[in-house]
Design an enzyme around this catalytic site. Structure first.
Site, PDB file in Angstrom:
ATOM      1  N   TYR A  10      47.334  65.211  66.380  1.00 20.81           N
ATOM      2  CA  TYR A  10      46.748  65.482  67.696  1.00 20.81           C
ATOM      3  C   TYR A  10      45.311  64.952  67.721  1.00 20.81           C
ATOM      4  O   TYR A  10      44.437  65.487  67.025  1.00 20.81           O
ATOM      5  CB  TYR A  10      46.740  66.970  68.017  1.00 20.81           C
ATOM      6  CG  TYR A  10      48.100  67.606  68.179  1.00 20.81           C
ATOM      7  CD1 TYR A  10      49.235  66.845  68.457  1.00 20.81           C
ATOM      8  CD2 TYR A  10      48.267  68.984  68.070  1.00 20.81           C
ATOM      9  CE1 TYR A  10      50.480  67.438  68.608  1.00 20.81           C
ATOM     10  CE2 TYR A  10      49.502  69.586  68.226  1.00 20.81           C
ATOM     11  CZ  TYR A  10      50.602  68.806  68.484  1.00 20.81           C
ATOM     12  OH  TYR A  10      51.833  69.398  68.637  1.00 20.81           O
ATOM     13  N   PRO A  32      56.163  75.962  76.522  1.00 20.10           N
ATOM     14  CA  PRO A  32      56.851  77.072  77.193  1.00 20.10           C
ATOM     15  C   PRO A  32      56.552  77.156  78.683  1.00 20.10           C
ATOM     16  O   PRO A  32      57.252  77.851  79.413  1.00 20.10           O
ATOM     17  CB  PRO A  32      56.314  78.307  76.460  1.00 20.10           C
ATOM     18  CG  PRO A  32      54.938  77.901  76.040  1.00 20.10           C
ATOM     19  CD  PRO A  32      55.076  76.451  75.659  1.00 20.10           C
TER      20      PRO A  32
END
Length: 322
Positions: free
Chosen positions: A50, A208
């Protein structure tokens, strides 16, 4: 999630590195991480891939500043050493493919690099980010198991795997958690979920909130936003999906919660071993997300949500993998 008594909602730090959701500076990133820690996130999820040169792990390390009251998870495989071969595999996003190298000979080096970035003595939860298509998965897992034995890693995780791969990994070394894409608009593989339940493995749900879509606030994307890679966020598709999601937003309004809180609470009610890891850059939104762990949904409400979701057929590809 149930990992040594920890349960609730975690925090996904990917959004805090440049090139993910548009530009961001480290000052804002550290403020977001402190908000997550202060609001009681049960875990912080990062990865060596990342941002450039381990940016996200270093950011997390500075925010932790020695704190040990939260489980820190990171993943490896994308930060390929100079001269090592890139092992490519197809994905459903617009860029078409990803490249990893999870050869066992590199795993210790990956972990030592992450330990330095995070500023910790041991990694609480360590995952291969994706199975390497050119390396037997059991060999990669075995290399992590050696790190557990040596005290550099506390728990083994696996990420973006099939049920068969989860079972194979668990046969090499007990798996604490499996990370998988799962949300109201992206179902998890039921076979993977069944295998996790059978083996007592926690399920860490990434994305999510559907890349932010399930907050009900995404009407367009800025320049440099990673979500341009997903069909579901293209102009016409995004408008159609927002229209189709309206009944779920209406249920959230009736309950006096945000659509994002409803999406997270719904996930927590799907399985006792799930921990969602939503990411946000805004401290108020982070606190709001984590508060969803306290939201109780009764059976009639869950039935209404499921009925609304059954009619919510998103337009465009949404899963990273088949």
């Amino acid at each position: 999630m149930v990992i040594e008594g920890r349960s609730g909602i975690g925090y996904g730090a990917m959004v805090l590195s440049p090139g993910m959701y548009g530009e961001i500076d480290d000052r804002r990133g550290e403020a977001a991480l402190r908000a997550a820690l202060d609001a009681g996130a049960v875990m912080i999820d990062t990865a060596d891939g990342y941002g450039p040169d381990g940016h996200n792990e270093r950011l997390v390390g500075r925010a932790l500043d020695g704190r040990d009251d939260v489980l820190v998870a990171t993943k490896f495989g994308f930060r390929i050493p100079d001269g090592a071969e890139a092992h490519r595999f197809p994905v459903n996003y617009a860029f078409g493919e990803l490249a990893v190298n999870c050869e066992p000979k590199f795993v210790r080096g990956y972990a030592e690099q992450s330990l330095r970035g995070l500023g910790v003595e041991a990694i609480d939860l360590y995952y291969p980010h994706f199975p390497d298509p050119q390396v037997p998965f059991e060999d990669t897992v075995g290399a992590v198991a050696e790190l557990v034995e040596d005290g550099l890693v506390r728990r083994l995780g696996v990420s973006n795997v099939t049920a068969e791969q989860l079972r194979a990994a668990h046969a090499v070394h007990p798996v604490a958690a499996v990370q998988a894409q799962w949300s109201m608009w992206q179902a998890v593989d039921p076979e993977l979920l069944a295998a996790a339940k059978e083996l007592g493995v926690a399920v860490v749900a990434w994305s999510p909130l559907g890349g932010g879509f399930l907050t009900g606030t995404v009407e367009g994307l800025g320049e440099g936003d990673f979500r341009h890679q997903q069909e579901r966020f293209s102009g016409d598709n995004l408008r159609t999906n927002n229209d189709r999601y309206a009944p779920v937003r209406a249920i959230a309004a009736e309950l006096a919660v945000t659509p994002g809180q409803l999406a997270l609470a719904w996930l927590l009610h799907r399985d006792a071993q799930v921990v969602p890891i939503p990411g946000s850059r805004t401290p108020a939104h982070i606190t709001e997300n984590l508060a969803a762990a306290e939201l109780a949904l009764d059976a009639p409400t869950l039935a209404r949500i499921d009925a609304a979701l059954a009619a919510f057929a998103p337009v465009g590809e949404g899963a990273l993998m088949e």
